[in-house]
Scaffold this motif. Structure first.
Motif, PDB file in Angstrom:
ATOM      1  N   ASN A 405      40.223  32.897  34.510  1.00  0.00           N
ATOM      2  CA  ASN A 405      40.627  33.662  35.896  1.00  0.00           C
ATOM      3  C   ASN A 405      39.306  33.957  36.398  1.00  0.00           C
ATOM      4  OD1 ASN A 405      42.906  34.638  33.751  1.00  0.00           O
ATOM      5  ND2 ASN A 405      43.650  34.035  35.661  1.00  0.00           N
ATOM      6  N   THR A 407      37.152  35.966  39.737  1.00  0.00           N
ATOM      7  CA  THR A 407      37.330  36.933  40.814  1.00  0.00           C
ATOM      8  C   THR A 407      36.191  37.258  41.477  1.00  0.00           C
ATOM      9  OG1 THR A 407      37.466  38.837  39.239  1.00  0.00           O
ATOM     10  CG2 THR A 407      39.605  37.682  39.946  1.00  0.00           C
ATOM     11  N   GLU A 408      35.061  37.083  40.539  1.00  0.00           N
ATOM     12  CA  GLU A 408      33.740  37.602  41.215  1.00  0.00           C
ATOM     13  C   GLU A 408      32.472  36.597  40.978  1.00  0.00           C
ATOM     14  OE1 GLU A 408      32.370  40.548  37.949  1.00  0.00           O
ATOM     15  OE2 GLU A 408      33.969  41.367  39.194  1.00  0.00           O
ATOM     16  N   ASP A 411      31.574  35.282  37.301  1.00  0.00           N
ATOM     17  CA  ASP A 411      32.610  34.689  36.593  1.00  0.00           C
ATOM     18  C   ASP A 411      32.308  33.294  36.352  1.00  0.00           C
ATOM     19  OD1 ASP A 411      33.894  36.990  36.331  1.00  0.00           O
ATOM     20  OD2 ASP A 411      35.443  36.668  37.855  1.00  0.00           O
ATOM     21  N   ALA A 430      42.926  32.070  39.996  1.00  0.00           N
ATOM     22  CA  ALA A 430      42.878  33.405  40.603  1.00  0.00           C
ATOM     23  C   ALA A 430      43.493  34.315  39.182  1.00  0.00           C
ATOM     24  CB  ALA A 430      43.753  33.306  41.779  1.00  0.00           C
ATOM     25  N   GLN A 431      42.887  35.547  39.760  1.00  0.00           N
ATOM     26  CA  GLN A 431      43.439  36.885  38.864  1.00  0.00           C
ATOM     27  C   GLN A 431      44.003  37.892  39.785  1.00  0.00           C
ATOM     28  OE1 GLN A 431      42.282  37.707  35.287  1.00  0.00           O
ATOM     29  NE2 GLN A 431      43.813  39.121  35.653  1.00  0.00           N
ATOM     30  N   THR A 432      45.082  38.514  39.560  1.00  0.00           N
ATOM     31  CA  THR A 432      45.671  39.491  40.142  1.00  0.00           C
ATOM     32  C   THR A 432      46.104  40.625  39.374  1.00  0.00           C
ATOM     33  OG1 THR A 432      46.341  37.819  42.032  1.00  0.00           O
ATOM     34  CG2 THR A 432      47.400  40.274  41.930  1.00  0.00           C
ATOM     35  N   THR A 439      50.238  33.582  40.079  1.00  0.00           N
ATOM     36  CA  THR A 439      50.175  34.813  40.889  1.00  0.00           C
ATOM     37  C   THR A 439      50.481  34.664  42.291  1.00  0.00           C
ATOM     38  OG1 THR A 439      47.682  34.442  41.352  1.00  0.00           O
ATOM     39  CG2 THR A 439      48.176  35.804  39.157  1.00  0.00           C
ATOM     40  N   LYS A 441      47.897  33.606  44.331  1.00  0.00           N
ATOM     41  CA  LYS A 441      46.655  33.968  44.868  1.00  0.00           C
ATOM     42  C   LYS A 441      45.620  32.876  44.738  1.00  0.00           C
ATOM     43  CE  LYS A 441      42.971  37.628  44.888  1.00  0.00           C
ATOM     44  NZ  LYS A 441      42.525  38.797  44.031  1.00  0.00           N
ATOM     45  N   ILE A 443      41.719  31.358  44.629  1.00  0.00           N
ATOM     46  CA  ILE A 443      40.118  31.958  44.571  1.00  0.00           C
ATOM     47  C   ILE A 443      39.446  31.751  46.020  1.00  0.00           C
ATOM     48  CG2 ILE A 443      38.189  31.246  43.236  1.00  0.00           C
ATOM     49  CD1 ILE A 443      40.326  29.954  41.262  1.00  0.00           C
ATOM     50  N   SER A 444      38.462  32.501  45.953  1.00  0.00           N
ATOM     51  CA  SER A 444      37.762  32.529  47.380  1.00  0.00           C
ATOM     52  C   SER A 444      37.067  31.125  47.268  1.00  0.00           C
ATOM     53  CB  SER A 444      36.784  33.652  47.417  1.00  0.00           C
ATOM     54  OG  SER A 444      35.718  33.338  46.437  1.00  0.00           O
TER      55      SER A 444
END
Length: 505
Positions: A405, A407-408, A411, A430-432, A439, A441, A443-444
């Protein structure tokens, strides 16, 4: 703006240098060879490389002493020593080549053993350079298929045969294998070895599966006993063991050997001692799959029942994912996986068991199913799971890949850790909160691009019929993973959403 092609740059600068300095680049080369020709890689072994710099890494070991390094390599058990003689990008010279040959001769006098063969590694373009390499003491030379015409490669390989040298022909594409087939019509195969570079010399990206994809194609030309060498991309004993398990006769190590003298012996031993594993068979099979144009492979995950698995398979899913973690609302059981394995609709599909903690009871069920051959591969979900699983030799031999996962911004460095351990593919998700999958969601895009610039992209997170077309056109992933985006409710797929998802591919 045209995409930079580093290979073309190197060759063009080299031609200019030859025009100004001559074929010997200003060095004094003996008129006649001073040493015997050594056999090149007669048994499984490692080629360690004398290398100061590279276009992708810049300076690696700028103060490296070529002779002393070669002596260290010989003592570390190298089967051969590769010496870079390209100056502009790799900071090597023909003097380095002569120093390496002299060091090998010294090793032989000291030990009474036969020393490693010496390879001149450069971007050679003419037979005259093979003659010079021979006089300087080389036992083998590199011929890069992508910079030579078929006719030139045949002529240069013939020159090797005439002098008793081995031509290490570097291949990467199907047309390169076709050139090799023409070469062996004119040159005895005992003078030919083949290398496949995991690094693309146009942009210096790495794919550890590129050599695997070429292995059987090369054997079809050179025979089952072909000397096929895995080149570049290996930096740790774990990744060396992975390369060794895949069936290669040799492995060429550059940066890892030059920068890390303390692990040279371990790198050699890890490769030479490795045996074929179920994990190696899985990745060799995956690498041999024909690419499907612009359409990525698809994994449908979170399957809990046979009808959903069969529907996904009938629509074109390549991987069918079953989660073995009882905290997930998409938790599967052993029986549904066994049913899927027997199902005609799921035949030839890759069945994936997703685990979160290798030590829990559910994960052990998946691991046993993989040992039995019911599951094709284990997905190690989260970096913590991957680290724990990969710490056990018994587990590492099972077919597996990691899913992490992100998120930043930092990572994606976790991917570097995994690839350095010999993991050829990593799924990014992604991570939520404390959820680890399904999720919904995404990933950016910035993080996805970070991953995509370095590695083949396996992508999960928020994929649905509404966005899949845009994701594919934006990122060209090799594999996409969908779960919640094609559900009626957690653990139950929606047939219409599945149909729309595959239609939009």
């Amino acid at each position: 703006m045209a995409e930079r092609n580093i290979l073309d740059e190197i060759v063009n600068r080299r031609k200019n240098d030859i025009d100004q300095l001559g074929w010997e680049f200003g060095f004094k080369i003996p008129e006649a060879r001073q040493r015997k020709v050594h056999p090149f890689l007669e048994s499984k072994g490692v080629i360690l490389e004398v290398k100061r710099a590279s276009p992708s890494k810049g300076d690696i070991a700028p103060d490296l002493d070529s002779g002393a390094t070669a002596l260290s390599y010989a003592r570390s058990g190298a089967a051969a020593i590769s010496c870079l003689t390209e100056t502009n990008y790799f900071k090597g010279t023909l003097q380095d080549l002569m120093n390496v040959c002299s060091a090998v001769d010294s090793f032989e006098k000291e030990t009474g053993k036969t020393g490693p063969a010496v390879l001149r590694k450069d971007f050679l373009i003419d037979e005259k350079e093979i003659e010079i390499a021979y006089r300087a003491g080389a036992d083998a030379v590199l011929l890069i298929s992508r910079i030579l015409t078929t006719e030139k490669m045949i002529s240069m390989a013939k020159k090797c045969e005439e002098l008793g040298l081995t031509a290490l022909v570097e291949l990467r594409l199907d047309e390169d294998v076709q050139k090799l087939a023409e070469v062996v019509k004119s040159v005895d195969k005992k003078y030919i070895a083949a290398g496949v570079n995991s690094r693309d010399l146009r942009d210096f990206t790495i794919d550890l599966l590129t050599p695997c994809a070429m292995l059987n194609k090369i054997r079809n030309v050179l025979g089952e006993d072909a000397r096929v060498i895995f080149e570049s991309g290996i930096r740790t004993p774990q990744s060396a063991a992975f390369a060794g398990s895949l069936g290669f006769a040799g492995m060429l190590l550059g940066e890892a050997a030059a920068k890390n003298p303390q692990i040279r012996g371990e790198l050699v031993k890890s490769f030479v001692d490795s045996k074929e594993t179920a994990n190696a068979r899985f990745w060799n099979k995956f690498a041999a799959l024909e690419q499907r144009g612009q359409t990525p492979m698809v994994k449908v995950c979170g399957l809990t029942n046979l009808p959903d698995a069969e529907k996904s398979a009938s629509l074109g899913a390549d991987f069918l994912g079953f989660i073995f973690w009882n905290k997930s609302p998409r938790h599967a059981n052993e029986q549904v996986v066994r049913e899927a394995r027997k199902s005609a609709a799921c035949k030839n599909k890759t069945l994936v068991g997703v685990i979160v903690d290798p030590d829990d009871e559910e994960a052990q069920i998946a691991i046993n199913l993989a040992k039995e051959g019911i599951l094709d591969v284990i997905q190690l979900h989260t970096i913590g799971c991957a680290r724990k699983f990969l710490a056990k030799d018994e587990y590492r031999q099972l077919p597996h890949y990691a899913a992490i996962n992100i998120t930043e911004g930092t990572d994606p460095l976790l991917l570097d850790e995994l690839f350095d351990m010999g993991e050829p593919r990593v799924l990014v998700d992604a991570q939520t909160g404390d959820k680890i999958g399904g999720t919904g969601k995404q990933i950016s895009p910035e993080l996805v691009q970070k991953v995509q610039k370095k590695y083949k992209l396996w992508l999960a997170g928020g994929l649905s019929p509404l966005n899949v077309k845009n994701v594919i056109s934006s990122f060209q992933p090799e594999l996409i993973d969908c779960a919640s985006g094609v559900e009626a409710e957690p653990g139950k797929k929606d047939n219409k959403k599945l149909e729309d998802f595959f239609e939009n591919l």
